[in-house]
Design an enzyme around this catalytic site. Structure first.
Site, PDB file in Angstrom:
ATOM      1  N   TYR A 129       7.625 -11.728   5.241  1.00  0.00           N
ATOM      2  CA  TYR A 129       7.718 -13.162   4.962  1.00  0.00           C
ATOM      3  C   TYR A 129       9.080 -13.732   5.362  1.00  0.00           C
ATOM      4  O   TYR A 129       9.405 -14.854   5.027  1.00  0.00           O
ATOM      5  CB  TYR A 129       7.468 -13.441   3.476  1.00  0.00           C
ATOM      6  CG  TYR A 129       6.007 -13.367   3.099  1.00  0.00           C
ATOM      7  CD1 TYR A 129       5.312 -12.172   3.185  1.00  0.00           C
ATOM      8  CD2 TYR A 129       5.329 -14.491   2.651  1.00  0.00           C
ATOM      9  CE1 TYR A 129       3.977 -12.098   2.834  1.00  0.00           C
ATOM     10  CE2 TYR A 129       3.987 -14.420   2.294  1.00  0.00           C
ATOM     11  CZ  TYR A 129       3.321 -13.225   2.393  1.00  0.00           C
ATOM     12  OH  TYR A 129       1.995 -13.152   2.047  1.00  0.00           O
ATOM     13  N   LYS A 176       4.426   2.186   2.258  1.00  0.00           N
ATOM     14  CA  LYS A 176       3.991   2.853   3.488  1.00  0.00           C
ATOM     15  C   LYS A 176       5.250   3.456   4.131  1.00  0.00           C
ATOM     16  O   LYS A 176       5.512   3.271   5.328  1.00  0.00           O
ATOM     17  CB  LYS A 176       3.307   1.813   4.399  1.00  0.00           C
ATOM     18  CG  LYS A 176       2.474   2.381   5.512  1.00  0.00           C
ATOM     19  CD  LYS A 176       1.118   2.886   5.087  1.00  0.00           C
ATOM     20  CE  LYS A 176       0.434   3.590   6.245  1.00  0.00           C
ATOM     21  NZ  LYS A 176      -0.805   4.276   5.870  1.00  0.00           N
ATOM     22  N   ASP A 210      -2.454   2.763   1.222  1.00  0.00           N
ATOM     23  CA  ASP A 210      -3.885   2.846   1.570  1.00  0.00           C
ATOM     24  C   ASP A 210      -4.629   3.697   0.535  1.00  0.00           C
ATOM     25  O   ASP A 210      -5.689   3.306   0.032  1.00  0.00           O
ATOM     26  CB  ASP A 210      -4.111   3.346   3.001  1.00  0.00           C
ATOM     27  CG  ASP A 210      -3.135   4.430   3.429  1.00  0.00           C
ATOM     28  OD1 ASP A 210      -2.241   4.772   2.641  1.00  0.00           O
ATOM     29  OD2 ASP A 210      -3.272   4.955   4.547  1.00  0.00           O
ATOM     30  N   ASP A 234       1.007  -9.518  -1.967  1.00  0.00           N
ATOM     31  CA  ASP A 234       0.060 -10.604  -1.720  1.00  0.00           C
ATOM     32  C   ASP A 234      -1.362 -10.051  -1.614  1.00  0.00           C
ATOM     33  O   ASP A 234      -2.288 -10.517  -2.292  1.00  0.00           O
ATOM     34  CB  ASP A 234       0.465 -11.303  -0.404  1.00  0.00           C
ATOM     35  CG  ASP A 234      -0.427 -12.474  -0.071  1.00  0.00           C
ATOM     36  OD1 ASP A 234      -0.718 -13.260  -0.986  1.00  0.00           O
ATOM     37  OD2 ASP A 234      -0.842 -12.604   1.089  1.00  0.00           O
TER      38      ASP A 234
END
Ligand code: ATP
Length: 347
Positions: A129, A176, A210, A234
């Site tokens: 962002y 991640k 994930d 988000d």
């Protein structure tokens, strides 16, 4: 005692209708609990742009800074072109670095799960962002993911402090860092350090995002507080909303060191705007978070009693099946507010 001024941004799409419904409910509870609230209406978003040619007019910024607390409806952000998001701008301008989204199973709302009680804490100022995007050469574009040690430490400290104060058991970082070794690696390292140095007695785990998403939909009860960088926060917020009845029932707060803006997790939902179909509950729950925040920060007033009245009334309405269509009921936005107001009167 002087009334507490609260900045209100009705926003775009379903924003004005859910804001109106929510303010009617809060006013009813405020009257009953003798809580003095004063709504200061300000604008932002598409409506503001059309009226004043400014996405966030100067007055909106000064009033939020003065009131320190704002209740905000959703604002539309164009997809793939046009201006940058009002939400992102406000979060950056007031340094509202911590987004908090409590996701809980609600009484009377049928879902696949019964015992979801997760608090999502999202870093609100960096990551993808940052808005740094460019075209390197025709046909090749890139977006910059930014992580700073200061912001990663700040959100980690905030999350553990919150977990500790609320007597939560465990903080899980979803990341991640196996792929984004520098950015997500830094986020993970900061969380790990805050845990080891300041909160060794709280549970802590890191899960690759994930696999974390799979675990969330298999058994959400294994999670307690989730700590995520901006984009993951988000996406996972909407995923978690799906566990408890959808976007109509998940509230949110954006905290900085000085200001706090309360808003639902959902967007402006243009597909159902102006049809009296939207569920105002997520914004109403955000208003309850706001009242509880005022109870903690103002040190006087009946804010907590006002919040309790609203929560009891909407819980009772949900149990009685008095809900909007997204939750399987038949009430419109305004009628749902009416039902809650009637219940407040009977409490
Ligand atoms: P944004 O990108 O601005 O966060 P979004 O992608 O989350 O927005 P929404 O505008 O929140 O999208 O809408 C997603 C879907 O959820 C739409 O089909 C919309 O009708 C539905 N929805 C969102 N909020 C509500 C609500 N309060 N009541 C009922 N349905 C809603």
């Amino acid at each position: 005692m002087r009334a507490k001024d609260i900045a209100v941004i009705p926003g775009d799409g379903i924003g004005p209708e859910i804001t109106q419904a929510v303010l009617r409910v809060v006013d009813a509870a405020a009257e009953k609990s003798k809580t003095d609230l004063n709504w200061i209406f300000v604008s932002a978003g598409l409506g503001a742009l059309e009226e004043s040619e400014e996405l966030i007019p100067e007055r909106t910024m000064t009033e939020i800074a003065r009131c320190k607390v704002a209740l905000k409806g959703p604002c539309t952000t164009p997809v793939g072109e046009g201006f940058t998001s009002v939400n992102v701008r406000l979060r950056k301008a007031f340094n509202l670095y911590a987004a908090v989204r409590p996701v809980r199973s609600l009484p009377g709302v049928e879902t696949r799960y019964k015992d979801v009680d997760i608090v999502i804490i999202r870093e609100n100022t960096e990551g993808l962002y940052s808005g740094v995007e460019n075209e390197i050469t025709p046909g090749v574009v890139m977006s910059m993911k930014v992580a700073s040690e200061v912001a990663c430490q700040r959100i980690s400290s905030w999350a553990f402090k919150f977990a500790n104060r609320r007597e939560r058991k465990k903080v899980t970082v979803l990341h991640k860092a196996n792929i984004m070794k520098l950015t997500d690696g830094l986020f993970l390292r900061c969380a790990d350090e805050v845990h080891q140095n300041d909160y060794p007695n709280l549970g802590f785990e890191s899960v690759i995002i994930d696999a974390g998403c799979m675990k969330l939909v298999q058994d959400p009860s294994q999670f307690d507080v989730l700590l995520l960088e901006n984009l993951y926060g988000d996406v996972v917020s909407d995923l978690c909303a799906g566990l408890v009845g959808g976007l109509g029932v998940v509230p949110g707060a954006n905290y900085g060191d000085n200001e706090a803006v309360f808003e639902a997790v959902h967007g402006s939902a243009p597909d159902i705007a102006g049809q009296n179909l939207a569920n105002p509950l997520a914004l109403l729950m955000s208003a309850v978070m706001m009242l509880n925040y005022l109870a903690e920060t103002e040190g006087r007033g009946n804010y907590a009693a006002c919040a309790r009245l609203i929560k009891t009334a909407y819980d009772d309405a949900l149990i009685a099946g008095e809900t909007t269509k997204d939750l399987g009921g038949s009430l419109g936005t305004a009628e749902f507010a009416d039902v809650i107001i009637q219940r407040i009167a009977q409490l």
